[in-house]
Enzyme design. Sequence first.
Site, mmCIF file in Angstrom:
data_model
loop_
_atom_site.group_PDB
_atom_site.id
_atom_site.type_symbol
_atom_site.label_atom_id
_atom_site.label_comp_id
_atom_site.label_asym_id
_atom_site.label_seq_id
_atom_site.Cartn_x
_atom_site.Cartn_y
_atom_site.Cartn_z
ATOM 1 N N ARG A 67 0.805 -0.779 -0.446
ATOM 2 C CA ARG A 67 -0.225 0.289 -0.174
ATOM 3 C C ARG A 67 1.104 1.368 0.095
ATOM 4 O O ARG A 67 0.330 2.152 -0.105
ATOM 5 C CB ARG A 67 -0.723 -0.164 1.324
ATOM 6 C CG ARG A 67 -1.903 -0.998 0.834
ATOM 7 C CD ARG A 67 -2.920 -1.166 2.804
ATOM 8 N NE ARG A 67 -2.175 -2.403 2.854
ATOM 9 C CZ ARG A 67 -2.447 -3.014 4.993
ATOM 10 N NH1 ARG A 67 -3.762 -1.926 4.684
ATOM 11 N NH2 ARG A 67 -1.623 -3.490 5.955
ATOM 12 N N LYS B 260 8.414 -0.558 3.048
ATOM 13 C CA LYS B 260 8.133 -0.131 4.200
ATOM 14 C C LYS B 260 8.303 0.199 5.011
ATOM 15 O O LYS B 260 8.181 1.304 6.058
ATOM 16 C CB LYS B 260 6.747 -0.347 3.998
ATOM 17 C CG LYS B 260 5.620 0.112 5.439
ATOM 18 C CD LYS B 260 4.315 -0.253 5.236
ATOM 19 C CE LYS B 260 4.165 -2.251 6.521
ATOM 20 N NZ LYS B 260 2.822 -2.062 6.330
HETATM 21 C C1 UD1 Z 1 -2.334 -5.788 11.935
HETATM 22 C C2 UD1 Z 1 -3.381 -5.963 12.496
HETATM 23 C C3 UD1 Z 1 -4.363 -5.710 12.686
HETATM 24 C C4 UD1 Z 1 -3.697 -4.555 13.087
HETATM 25 C C5 UD1 Z 1 -2.768 -3.892 12.102
HETATM 26 C C6 UD1 Z 1 -2.321 -3.073 13.614
HETATM 27 C C7 UD1 Z 1 -3.174 -8.874 11.488
HETATM 28 C C8 UD1 Z 1 -3.806 -10.353 10.419
HETATM 29 N N1 UD1 Z 1 -3.312 -8.335 11.721
HETATM 30 O O1 UD1 Z 1 -3.106 -5.650 10.211
HETATM 31 O O2 UD1 Z 1 -5.193 -6.983 13.382
HETATM 32 O O3 UD1 Z 1 -5.431 -3.796 13.982
HETATM 33 O O4 UD1 Z 1 -1.752 -4.664 12.368
HETATM 34 O O5 UD1 Z 1 -1.632 -1.890 13.216
HETATM 35 O O6 UD1 Z 1 -1.845 -9.368 12.420
HETATM 36 N N2 UD1 Z 1 4.331 -9.016 7.889
HETATM 37 C C9 UD1 Z 1 5.258 -9.486 8.266
HETATM 38 N N3 UD1 Z 1 4.727 -11.222 7.333
HETATM 39 C C10 UD1 Z 1 3.606 -11.491 6.740
HETATM 40 C C11 UD1 Z 1 2.256 -9.723 7.061
HETATM 41 C C12 UD1 Z 1 3.373 -9.225 7.211
HETATM 42 O O7 UD1 Z 1 6.264 -9.814 8.724
HETATM 43 O O8 UD1 Z 1 3.886 -12.241 6.405
HETATM 44 C C13 UD1 Z 1 4.361 -7.474 9.077
HETATM 45 C C14 UD1 Z 1 4.301 -6.618 8.057
HETATM 46 O O9 UD1 Z 1 5.952 -6.295 7.510
HETATM 47 C C15 UD1 Z 1 3.837 -5.696 9.468
HETATM 48 C C16 UD1 Z 1 3.176 -5.471 10.233
HETATM 49 O O10 UD1 Z 1 3.581 -7.654 10.029
HETATM 50 O O11 UD1 Z 1 4.962 -4.677 9.463
HETATM 51 C C17 UD1 Z 1 2.064 -6.108 9.986
HETATM 52 O O12 UD1 Z 1 1.251 -6.421 8.739
HETATM 53 P P1 UD1 Z 1 0.254 -5.569 7.911
HETATM 54 O O13 UD1 Z 1 0.370 -5.788 6.822
HETATM 55 O O14 UD1 Z 1 1.187 -4.195 8.094
HETATM 56 O O15 UD1 Z 1 -1.381 -5.911 9.398
HETATM 57 P P2 UD1 Z 1 -1.981 -4.973 9.119
HETATM 58 O O16 UD1 Z 1 -3.173 -5.453 7.841
HETATM 59 O O17 UD1 Z 1 -1.569 -3.650 9.056
HETATM 60 CA CA CA Z 2 0.070 -2.155 9.483
#
Ligand code: UD1
Ligand code: CA
Length: 456
Positions: free
Chosen positions: A16, A23
């Site tokens: 995004r 990011k």
């Molecule tokens: C996530 C939470 C959501 C919360 C929000 C708060 C989940 C499914 N959802 O959503 O409940 O309200 O954060 O900000 O957890 N990442 C990894 N590996 C992955 C996926 C993500 O390392 O496979 C890391 C991303 O780099 C990021 C963090 O995890 O730093 C959160 O991932 P992101 O995709 O931003 O989750 P949100 O949709 O914001």
């Molecule tokens: Ca997030």
Amino acid sequence: MTNIFAVVLAAGQGTRMKSKLYKVLHPVCGKPMVEHVIDNIQSLNIEKIVTVVGHGAQMVKEKLGDKSEYVLQAEQLGTAHAVQQAEPILSSLEGTTLVVCGDTPLIRPETMQALFDYHTSQNAKATILTAVAGDPTGYGRILRDAEGNVAQIVEQKDATEEQKLVTEINTGTYCFDNKALFQALKLVNNNNAQGEYYLPDVIEILQKQGEIVSAFVTDHFDETLGVNDRFALSQAEQLMRAQINEKHMRNGVTIINPATTHISADAVIGADTVLQPGCIIEGKTRIGEDCVIGPNSHIVDSLIGNATTIHSSVILNSSVGDATAVGPFAHLRPDSSLGNHVKIGNFVEVKKSKLGDHSKVSHLSYIGDAEVGENVNIGCGSITVNYDGKNKFKTVIEDDVFVGCNSNLVAPVTLGEGSFIAAGSTVTKDVPSDALAIARARQENKLGYVSKLNLK
Ligand code: UD1
Ligand code: CA
């Protein structure tokens, strides 16, 4: 703290953001988001920090260096899958694990500590840091049962219209009993709108197993901002800027207009220093006490002494002594060092040069690759001719030298102590100490010549 571990999630691409830069490396107040997260965790003295890297793994590791251990999440299958990658390092340990997202740079250590304390006091297996959002769009929602206990977290994309009305959100920060965490992770599936393994599902799993699951509601929603796109990035920047400026003001720094003053998270500024509007202070800059940093100055990774004035100038990777004046409109390029009581005036550029105490370059000069002693006066328009198109050469100007206006000092060249350079000279040879150097065509006056030309 012993038996406390942290896992930082930083493997996502951050689609995004629509960016070539991963990011978590996007800077907020000059520092990558994930580094803010790690620095905040580090200040809690946690035993082990494990960062989950994936997209841009190499760059993230380079940025964070030995502040953390790393595990690789080769494919980004969701936040639960991300935490699972830490299994080889953590799963056999007894203790508490704090999980924080790498895209929540504003959560202060005090808030993490309060979460931990609450988690411990509840004897919980998992505690979520939640907040009540004005606009909860995009966040996971906290669903509570009739008794008010946390039952489940539902993601925006999986939520019913009714669930979307819930304003209590998951901040993405949690405390877990370490062993319970890794056991529950094995049970998480990806039957959801995004086909991902969600970390928040661990809450429901533990709750259904009859374990104590709690939520700690912070009053500081602003801190919990998750940066998913550039709009949120600008919000984070604004919020952090306000936090940083407030810290400096409470420490005795006057900031005339905080809205236009940008100070990096790691800058240090002494009391009674005044920052006028439009200043940008970046990197690990340190500014002493009683300084005036004038409008629109830009200072990067530099050291400024006490009682020094910087006026509308650019200073990069340099040091400036006490009671020195720079500007307006001066440019100190990297590796420059000014002593005390020095004056660098308007339209002066200094590069990789050292100027001793009480020396002055007041107007329109270029000083590059030079070593200038104490009490030297360099007249208006003088320059060091340091470059022959191929190589750079050094100019040495010893103490008490006077360089007349508009002189060219063709390097390599040394002006001996107390020497005097006549205005307009092009100096190509060393000048002995105490000598007067005149290196210019002699003036000849042809008397009556103009009327002979019969021009009028
Ligand atoms: C996530 C939470 C959501 C919360 C929000 C708060 C989940 C499914 N959802 O959503 O409940 O309200 O954060 O900000 O957890 N990442 C990894 N590996 C992955 C996926 C993500 O390392 O496979 C890391 C991303 O780099 C990021 C963090 O995890 O730093 C959160 O991932 P992101 O995709 O931003 O989750 P949100 O949709 O914001
Ligand atoms: Ca997030």
